[in-house]
Design an enzyme around this catalytic site. Structure first.
Site, short mmCIF file in Angstrom:
data_model
loop_
_atom_site.label_atom_id
_atom_site.label_comp_id
_atom_site.label_asym_id
_atom_site.label_seq_id
_atom_site.Cartn_x
_atom_site.Cartn_y
_atom_site.Cartn_z
N ASP A 1 -3.90 -4.92 1.04
CA ASP A 1 -4.17 -4.31 2.33
C ASP A 1 -5.56 -4.77 2.76
O ASP A 1 -6.57 -4.30 2.24
CB ASP A 1 -4.10 -2.78 2.20
CG ASP A 1 -4.45 -2.07 3.49
OD1 ASP A 1 -4.75 -2.75 4.50
OD2 ASP A 1 -4.46 -0.82 3.49
N ASN B 1 -6.86 -4.46 5.82
CA ASN B 1 -7.43 -3.64 6.89
C ASN B 1 -8.09 -4.49 7.98
O ASN B 1 -9.10 -4.10 8.58
CB ASN B 1 -8.41 -2.62 6.32
CG ASN B 1 -7.73 -1.29 6.01
OD1 ASN B 1 -6.93 -0.78 6.80
ND2 ASN B 1 -8.04 -0.73 4.85
N GLU C 1 -3.99 1.83 -2.81
CA GLU C 1 -4.06 3.27 -2.57
C GLU C 1 -3.14 4.03 -3.52
O GLU C 1 -2.37 4.90 -3.10
CB GLU C 1 -3.74 3.60 -1.11
CG GLU C 1 -4.95 3.47 -0.19
CD GLU C 1 -4.82 4.25 1.09
OE1 GLU C 1 -5.42 5.34 1.17
OE2 GLU C 1 -4.13 3.77 2.00
N ASN D 1 0.87 -1.17 0.00
CA ASN D 1 0.00 0.00 0.00
C ASN D 1 0.91 1.22 0.00
O ASN D 1 1.54 1.54 1.01
CB ASN D 1 -0.91 -0.01 1.23
CG ASN D 1 -1.83 1.21 1.29
OD1 ASN D 1 -1.45 2.31 0.91
ND2 ASN D 1 -3.04 1.03 1.80
N ASP E 1 -1.36 -6.25 6.05
CA ASP E 1 -1.03 -6.50 4.65
C ASP E 1 -0.67 -7.98 4.51
O ASP E 1 0.31 -8.45 5.10
CB ASP E 1 0.13 -5.61 4.21
CG ASP E 1 -0.22 -4.14 4.38
OD1 ASP E 1 -0.78 -3.55 3.46
OD2 ASP E 1 0.06 -3.60 5.48
N ASP F 1 2.71 4.76 5.11
CA ASP F 1 2.55 4.22 6.46
C ASP F 1 2.57 2.68 6.44
O ASP F 1 2.66 2.06 7.50
CB ASP F 1 1.30 4.75 7.15
CG ASP F 1 0.05 4.72 6.29
OD1 ASP F 1 0.15 4.41 5.08
OD2 ASP F 1 -1.04 5.02 6.81
N HIS F 2 2.51 2.08 5.26
CA HIS F 2 2.66 0.63 5.09
C HIS F 2 4.05 0.34 4.51
O HIS F 2 4.68 1.21 3.90
CB HIS F 2 1.64 0.08 4.09
CG HIS F 2 0.22 0.22 4.53
ND1 HIS F 2 -0.55 -0.83 4.94
CD2 HIS F 2 -0.59 1.32 4.61
CE1 HIS F 2 -1.77 -0.42 5.23
NE2 HIS F 2 -1.82 0.89 5.05
#
Length: 255
Positions: free
Chosen positions: A145, A147, A34, A7, A216, A245-246
């Site tokens: 991802d 989530n 994303e 991501n 992930d 941030d990933h």
């Protein structure tokens, strides 16, 4: 063959990071989430110069998924059949002998939010789609991802997170319904211990303090389990300037 998921949290911002990582890690297939790019702005030429073919389904500002590979992806699907959803969250393609499904699962915002209801419904439809894909393509890889932190080992503070979003029992049950189709969490084939994460908040020095979640995932069908050689979380790009941030997760297959 090395397969990866990342991501990137805006491919426009993170393209230099992606190109650097491709050169250093040398993956064969990468699923991106994303991307936050309309299709007309996807960096096809830059990735081709790096040796990768691209397929993508994007939209402005939000969401967006892509698969890049050394071999030409084919038989591309950009929507769950029968689900009218404008959000670009799923992309499937065949690369070599593998069927690759890239997911950017809905975040859900909070367990009492309408987006949470949408998340659970979306996951039900994804499960139906994957069941059909697995029947047609035993060599199935589902990655992205999700989530969802699969269990408490995947949460830096299980007590603090409790049954909050990303950790709630209905979300974990929805993920288990997917893996119960005959899909394996490849990372857990090699690493049973807690404390390994793929996402860290930008706040509170979360990465430095390893306050993260493992959300992930790379899932593989039973037919690919014997070929799995190694799985990893590559923390290096999370240390770069202006990181996502990933961070990338990878799987090596002996095929």
């Amino acid at each position: 063959m090395k397969i990866a998921s990342w991501n990137v949290n805006s491919l426009k911002v993170r393209l230099p990071h992606l190109l650097q990582w491709l050169e250093e890690a040398r993956p064969d297939v990468v699923a991106l989430q994303e991307t936050k790019l309309e299709d007309a702005k996807f960096p096809v030429d830059e990735l081709a110069a790096a040796g990768y073919r691209s397929v993508y389904a994007g939209q402005k500002t939000y969401n967006g998924v892509a698969i890049i590979a050394r071999d030409e992806p084919r038989d591309v699907v950009t929507d769950i059949p029968g689900l009218d959803d404008p959000q670009r969250r799923i992309l499937a393609a065949t690369v070599g002998d593998l069927r690759v499904v890239d997911l950017y699962v809905v975040n859900g915002k909070a367990v009492d939010d309408e987006k949470y209801v949408y998340k659970l419904h979306w996951l039900e439809r994804v499960r139906e789609f994957l069941a059909a894909e697995l029947q047609r393509h035993p060599k199935l890889v589902v990655l992205g991802d999700f989530n969802i932190a699969p269990d408490d080992r995947d949460v830096y503070d299980p007590v603090g997170w409790g049954e909050d979003i990303l950790c709630s029992p209905p979300e974990r049950a929805a993920l288990k319904a997917i893996t119960d189709l005959g899909l394996h969490d490849s990372f857990r084939l090699f690493e049973p211990e807690a404390g390994h994460f793929s996402w860290w908040d930008y706040r509170q020095a979360a990465f430095r303090r390893n306050m993260g979640l493992r959300i992930d995932l790379i899932l593989i069908g039973e037919a690919l389990k014997p070929a799995a050689m190694a799985a990893a979380i590559d923390r290096t790009p999370r240390r770069w300037e202006r990181p996502s941030d990933h961070t990338p997760v990878t799987l090596d297959l002996d095929i």
